[in-house]
Design an enzyme around this catalytic site. Structure first.
Site, PDB file in Angstrom:
ATOM      1  N   SER A 101     -35.649 -29.113  -9.650  1.00 38.25           N
ATOM      2  CA  SER A 101     -34.579 -28.121  -9.438  1.00 38.25           C
ATOM      3  C   SER A 101     -34.581 -27.439  -8.077  1.00 38.25           C
ATOM      4  O   SER A 101     -33.655 -26.681  -7.779  1.00 38.25           O
ATOM      5  CB  SER A 101     -34.644 -27.053 -10.530  1.00 38.25           C
ATOM      6  OG  SER A 101     -34.214 -27.585 -11.760  1.00 38.25           O
ATOM      7  N   LYS A 104     -31.461 -27.546  -5.898  1.00 37.88           N
ATOM      8  CA  LYS A 104     -30.344 -26.598  -5.984  1.00 37.88           C
ATOM      9  C   LYS A 104     -30.223 -25.713  -4.747  1.00 37.88           C
ATOM     10  O   LYS A 104     -29.204 -25.048  -4.552  1.00 37.88           O
ATOM     11  CB  LYS A 104     -30.501 -25.763  -7.249  1.00 37.88           C
ATOM     12  CG  LYS A 104     -30.391 -26.606  -8.529  1.00 37.88           C
ATOM     13  CD  LYS A 104     -30.595 -25.772  -9.780  1.00 37.88           C
ATOM     14  CE  LYS A 104     -30.315 -26.608 -11.033  1.00 37.88           C
ATOM     15  NZ  LYS A 104     -31.502 -27.229 -11.606  1.00 37.88           N
ATOM     16  N   SER A 159     -31.258 -21.675 -12.906  1.00 35.42           N
ATOM     17  CA  SER A 159     -31.339 -23.125 -12.717  1.00 35.42           C
ATOM     18  C   SER A 159     -30.354 -23.876 -13.611  1.00 35.42           C
ATOM     19  O   SER A 159     -30.670 -24.926 -14.186  1.00 35.42           O
ATOM     20  CB  SER A 159     -32.769 -23.608 -12.991  1.00 35.42           C
ATOM     21  OG  SER A 159     -33.027 -24.810 -12.325  1.00 35.42           O
TER      22      SER A 159
END
Length: 539
Positions: A101, A104, A159
Site C-alpha cells: 500500500s 498509494k 488505505s
C-alpha cells in the site's frame, strides 16, 4: 684449626663478591631503565602526534557508520533527506520488492497534480468490486459520490483500495490509463527499477519498486503542501454522501504518528507516512520525520513482523531515524553562497549586476535547499560544483537552468536546482539560452569589476602587502607556537622519566642499605658464634 679459619675467610670473601656483583647489577639496571624511559618518552610523543592526526583526519573525512545490516530486519531500506536527496543510510536500496500500500503515495501525488480537491468522484461497480476480499476499504458503494479531498484522506489514512480505483477512473478514464500515468511520472522522477500495475498496491507479479525509487516518489510528494497536510493528519471525518452517513472513524494507521494501536511506537518527530502489507510483500513502511531543519524520509520493505512482535517495520524505522537525527545536521545553501561569492565560487550570484543580485534576481535556489553533513563538519569542508544546462531554451515563467552539487568524502551531500524566473525581469528575451544569459551577465560583471579596480589599485595593493605581512606573521607565530608546545611536551616527558629514574634508584639504594644492615647484624652474630667455637676447640 687452620682449616676452620680458611673456611670463615672464604665465606667472607664470597659475601663481599656477592654484594659487589649485586651493586654492579643494580647500577646497570638503573642505566638501562633510564634509557628505556627516554626512548618511551620519544616514542610516546611520536605516536601521540600520529594518532591525533589520524583521529582528526578520520573525524573530517568519513560519514558516520549506520546500524549494521544484520540489525535491520528489512530486506531493503533507505534514509534520505527530503530536500537535498542526500542518502544517509542504505541497505540493498536498489533491490526490487512488492510495495503493497505504499503505492498509494504515488496515487495521491498524481491526484493532487491532476485534479482539484472539490471535484466529485463517482464510484463505479468495477472500482468498488475489483479489489481483493478482505483488503482495506472504507465501505464505498457503487454510485456513491465523494469529493476528491475525502477520497484522498480515505486513501492515505485508511488505505482504502476501492477509493484508489475510483480516483484513477475519474482522472484518467480507466485504471489502466492511470497506471500508465503512474509509470510515466515515476520515470520522470528518476525511478529506474519501478513498474506499477495498479493504483492501490494489491499484489500483481509485475507491480514492483525499490526503496530508493519509493524515496524519490515520497520526496516529490512532500513538496506538495496538501499532501503534507493529509499524511500528517491523525483523524478525519468524511461527511455524509448521497449513499451513506458520515464516516467518523477515519484515522491514520501509521503508529509512529498516531500510536492508537501500538503506543510503544509513538515517535515525537514523525510528521506522516504510509503503511503497507500483503502476504507476499510482507510489511512495508514509509515514514516522514522532522527535527529542526532536518527533514527525512525512510523506506523499509519486506520487514519482519507483525507489529505485535519485535523486531518489525516500526523498530527498524525508529532505529534508522534515531541514527540519522543523532549524526547529521543540515546547512543552508543560501547562507553558504553569501559567504562564497568572495572567492567567485558562484558567479551566478553577485552584487555587480542586477540580474545576479540575490534579493531581486530572477536567478535563485529554493529556500529549503541545503547540505546535509555529519555533525561537527562545516559546510565549507564540502566541495561545490555549479552546472548550467547551457542548451536549455528559456520560456516564460520559471525555468530550471542548472544545479549546485555538494559532495563530502566522496558522497553527494546535497543538490539544489538553479531557477530562472522571467517574471522578475522588465524585459525578457526568450531567444536567449542559458549560455547567453550567463555570458552577458559575466561580461557586465567583469566590466564593472575592472572600473572599480582601476579606482582602487593603490589602495588594494597596499592592503595586499599589509595582509601578506600579517599572514606571514600569523604563520610564523603559528609555527612558533607549535614548536614551543612540542618542546614543552618533550621537557615534561623528560622530567617525568627522570623522576621515575630517581625513585627507582632510591628504592634500590634503600634496598641495599637494608640488606647491608641485616648482613652486618648477621655477620656479627656469626663471628661471635665462631669465636666461641674457636675458643672451645682451643681448649
Amino acid at each position: 684449626m687452620n682449616h676452620i679459619f680458611k673456611y670463615f675467610n672464604k665465606r667472607k670473601e664470597n659475601s663481599k663478591g656477592q654484594r659487589n656483583m649485586t651493586l654492579s647489577f643494580d647500577i646497570k639496571s638503573a642505566k638501562c631503565l633510564r634509557a628505556v624511559v627516554t626512548i618511551m618518552a620519544v616514542v610516546s610523543l611520536f605516536v601521540g602526534s600520529c594518532l591525533s592526526t589520524t583521529v582528526e583526519a578520520t573525524k573530517h573525512n568519513k560519514w558516520p557508520k549506520g546500524p549494521s545490516k544484520d540489525s535491520i530486519t528489512a530486506a531493503s531500506a533507505i534514509v534520505m533527506e527530503l530536500n537535498t536527496g542526500a542518502i544517509l543510510y542504505n541497505k540493498n536500496m536498489d533491490e526490487k520488492h512488492y510495495p503493497a500500500s505504499i503505492t498509494k503515495i504515488m496515487t495521491t501525488l498524481l491526484c493532487l497534480e491532476n485534479s482539484s480537491l472539490d471535484e466529485v468522484v463517482t464510484f463505479s461497480e468495477n472500482a468498488v468490486f475489483s479489489i481483493e476480499p478482505g483488503s482495506s476499504h472504507i465501505s464505498i458503494v457503487p454510485g456513491e459520490q465523494m469529493k476528491m479531498e475525502d477520497c484522498l484522506y480515505g486513501i492515505m489514512l485508511m488505505s482504502a483500495n476501492e477509493a484508489c480505483n475510483g480516483v484513477a477512473e475519474h482522472i484518467a478514464g480507466s485504471i489502466d490509463a492511470f497506471v500508465d500515468m503512474m509509470n510515466a511520472r515515476a520515470k520522470e522522477l528518476g525511478c529506474k527499477n519501478t513498474h506499477f500495475a495498479n493504483p492501490n498496491g494489491l499484489y500483481l507479479d509485475n507491480h514492483y519498486t525499490t526503496a530508493y525509487d519509493m524515496a524519490l516518489i515520497s520526496c516529490e510528494a512532500m513538496k506538495n503542501d496538501i499532501f503534507r497536510k493529509i499524511t500528517g493528519t491523525k483523524t478525519y471525518t468524511i461527511p455524509k454522501t448521497n449513499k451513506l452517513e458520515e464516516r467518523n472513524y477515519i484515522h491514520n494507521k501509521h503508529n509512529m504518528l498516531y500510536p492508537i494501536t501500538y503506543p510503544q511506537y509513538g515517535y515525537e518527530y514523525c510528521i506522516g507516512g504510509k503503511t503497507g502489507y500483503t502476504d507476499i510483500a510482507r510489511w512495508t513502511l514509509v515514514t516522514f520525520v522532522k527535527k529542526d531543519d532536518l527533514e527525512l524520509v525512510s523506506v523499509v520493505m519486506k520487514t519482519a513482523g507483525p507489529p505485535t512482535i519485535s523486531p518489525n517495520e516500526y523498530t527498524d524505522t525508529i532505529k534508522l531515524m534515531d541514527y540519522a537525527l543523532e549524526n547529521y545536521e543540515k546547512h543552508s545553501i543560501n547562507v553558504d553562497m553569501s559567504s562564497g561569492d568572495e572567492e567567485g565560487t558562484y558567479s551566478l550570484f553577485t552584487k555587480y549586476n542586477k540580474i545576479f543580485d540575490t534579493e531581486s534576481s530572477p536567478l535563485y535556489v529554493n529556500d529549503n535547499a541545503g547540505v546535509v553533513l555529519p555533525r561537527g563538519v562545516d559546510v565549507s569542508e564540502a566541495e561545490k560544483t555549479v552546472e548550467y544546462y547551457n542548451d536549455k531554451q528559456i520560456v516564460e515563467g520559471v525555468n530550471n537552468i542548472g544545479k549546485i552539487t555538494y559532495t563530502y568524502a566522496g558522497k553527494v551531500a546535497g543538490v539544489a536546482d538553479i531557477m530562472y524566473d522571467t517574471s522578475r525581469l522588465d524585459e525578457v528575451n526568450l531567444s536567449q539560452n542559458v549560455s547567453d544569459i550567463v555570458s552577458d551577465a559575466e561580461a557586465n560583471k567583469q566590466a564593472e569589476e575592472i572600473a572599480k579596480n582601476e579606482k582602487e589599485v593603490s589602495k588594494n595593493d597596499s592592503k595586499k602587502e599589509s595582509d601578506g605581512e600579517t599572514d606571514n606573521n600569523s604563520k610564523g607565530i603559528s609555527l612558533k607556537n607549535v614548536i614551543i608546545w612540542v618542546i614543552i611536551g618533550i621537557v615534561i616527558l623528560a622530567i617525568m622519566g627522570y623522576i621515575v629514574y630517581v625513585l627507582v634508584v632510591r628504592a634500590r639504594i634503600r634496598k641495599h642499605y637494608n640488606f647491608s644492615r641485616s648482613y652486618r647484624k648477621r655477620r656479627k652474630y656469626s663471628l661471635m658464634r665462631n669465636e666461641k667455637r674457636r675458643r672451645k676447640y682451643m681448649k
